[in-house]
Design a protein around this motif. Structure first.
Motif, PDB file in Angstrom:
ATOM      1  N   UNK A  67     -83.903 -59.739 -97.571  1.00 42.35           N
ATOM      2  CA  UNK A  67     -82.932 -58.986 -96.787  1.00 42.35           C
ATOM      3  C   UNK A  67     -82.186 -59.893 -95.831  1.00 42.35           C
ATOM      4  N   UNK A  68     -80.901 -59.652 -95.698  1.00 43.42           N
ATOM      5  CA  UNK A  68     -80.042 -60.449 -94.831  1.00 43.42           C
ATOM      6  C   UNK A  68     -79.421 -59.523 -93.801  1.00 43.42           C
ATOM      7  N   UNK A  69     -79.668 -59.788 -92.529  1.00 40.68           N
ATOM      8  CA  UNK A  69     -79.111 -58.988 -91.441  1.00 40.68           C
ATOM      9  C   UNK A  69     -78.148 -59.837 -90.642  1.00 40.68           C
ATOM     10  N   UNK A  70     -76.922 -59.363 -90.514  1.00 39.10           N
ATOM     11  CA  UNK A  70     -75.915 -60.045 -89.712  1.00 39.10           C
ATOM     12  C   UNK A  70     -75.469 -59.088 -88.612  1.00 39.10           C
ATOM     13  N   UNK A  71     -75.595 -59.510 -87.370  1.00 44.72           N
ATOM     14  CA  UNK A  71     -75.270 -58.635 -86.245  1.00 44.72           C
ATOM     15  C   UNK A  71     -73.781 -58.313 -86.191  1.00 44.72           C
ATOM     16  N   UNK A  72     -72.946 -59.328 -86.397  1.00 42.76           N
ATOM     17  CA  UNK A  72     -71.503 -59.099 -86.343  1.00 42.76           C
ATOM     18  C   UNK A  72     -70.800 -60.047 -87.303  1.00 42.76           C
TER      19      UNK A  72
ATOM     20  N   UNK B  95     -76.509 -55.117 -93.139  1.00 45.40           N
ATOM     21  CA  UNK B  95     -77.800 -55.441 -93.747  1.00 45.40           C
ATOM     22  C   UNK B  95     -77.643 -55.361 -95.253  1.00 45.40           C
ATOM     23  N   UNK B  96     -78.004 -56.439 -95.939  1.00 46.34           N
ATOM     24  CA  UNK B  96     -77.910 -56.507 -97.397  1.00 46.34           C
ATOM     25  C   UNK B  96     -79.274 -56.899 -97.939  1.00 46.34           C
ATOM     26  N   UNK B  97     -79.753 -56.146 -98.927  1.00 48.60           N
ATOM     27  CA  UNK B  97     -81.029 -56.461 -99.560  1.00 48.60           C
ATOM     28  C   UNK B  97     -80.923 -56.181-101.047  1.00 48.60           C
ATOM     29  N   UNK B  98     -81.613 -56.991-101.847  1.00 52.02           N
ATOM     30  CA  UNK B  98     -81.606 -56.856-103.294  1.00 52.02           C
ATOM     31  C   UNK B  98     -82.913 -56.212-103.738  1.00 52.02           C
ATOM     32  N   UNK B  99     -82.837 -54.981-104.244  1.00 50.23           N
ATOM     33  CA  UNK B  99     -83.963 -54.274-104.850  1.00 50.23           C
ATOM     34  C   UNK B  99     -83.513 -53.785-106.216  1.00 50.23           C
ATOM     35  N   UNK B 100     -83.471 -54.639-107.189  1.00 51.01           N
ATOM     36  CA  UNK B 100     -82.932 -54.380-108.517  1.00 51.01           C
ATOM     37  C   UNK B 100     -81.436 -54.067-108.461  1.00 51.01           C
ATOM     38  N   UNK B 101     -80.988 -53.425-107.405  1.00 55.41           N
ATOM     39  CA  UNK B 101     -79.579 -53.210-107.102  1.00 55.41           C
ATOM     40  C   UNK B 101     -79.399 -53.537-105.627  1.00 55.41           C
TER      41      UNK B 101
ATOM     42  N   UNK C  35     -74.767 -50.943-106.889  1.00 54.26           N
ATOM     43  CA  UNK C  35     -75.401 -50.630-105.615  1.00 54.26           C
ATOM     44  C   UNK C  35     -76.459 -49.537-105.786  1.00 54.26           C
ATOM     45  N   UNK C  36     -77.569 -49.697-105.111  1.00 54.84           N
ATOM     46  CA  UNK C  36     -78.599 -48.678-105.057  1.00 54.84           C
ATOM     47  C   UNK C  36     -78.305 -47.757-103.870  1.00 54.84           C
ATOM     48  N   UNK C  37     -78.069 -48.336-102.717  1.00 53.57           N
ATOM     49  CA  UNK C  37     -77.757 -47.581-101.505  1.00 53.57           C
ATOM     50  C   UNK C  37     -76.560 -48.229-100.865  1.00 53.57           C
ATOM     51  N   UNK C  38     -75.586 -47.420-100.502  1.00 55.43           N
ATOM     52  CA  UNK C  38     -74.412 -47.887 -99.797  1.00 55.43           C
ATOM     53  C   UNK C  38     -74.206 -46.978 -98.603  1.00 55.43           C
TER      54      UNK C  38
END
Length: 97
Positions: free
Chosen positions: A30-35, A47-53, A93-96
């Motif tokens: 998971x990648x979290x970028x504040x701004x 917040x971007x994370x890879x879970x199959x999508x 995308x799995x969740x957007x």
């Protein structure tokens, strides 16, 4: 001569492999970028994370009007084209949120 070409090709392939591997590991955790801001768009708490999508979560998006653009009208045709392009990639995308 061949050894220099061979070394260059192998170095390039190793670099690409390492870049992809590091990107994969970062997205798995998971990648979290504040701004994040670019052009006239400002994104807060991305917040971007890879879970199959891809799981993409954005807390706030601000789009500021271009200072050089004095026209206040919205180009609805361009907006429609952008939404159509986004809908074509929705299966990635799995969740957007």
């Amino acid at each position: 001569m061949i050894s220099k070409i061979y070394f260059s090709i192998v170095s390039l392939l190793i670099f690409i492999f390492l870049l992809l591997f590091i990107g994969f590991v970062i997205l798995q955790n998971g990648l979290f970028l504040n701004e994040v801001s670019f052009s006239d768009i400002q994104i807060k708490q991305l917040y971007i994370k890879w879970n199959e999508k891809l799981d993409v979560s954005i807390h706030e998006i601000k789009v500021s009007q271009n200072k050089t653009n004095t026209q206040a009208d919205i180009n609805y045709k361009e907006l429609g084209n952008s939404l159509q392009k986004l809908s074509r990639t929705s299966h990635w995308f799995n969740v957007l949120v």
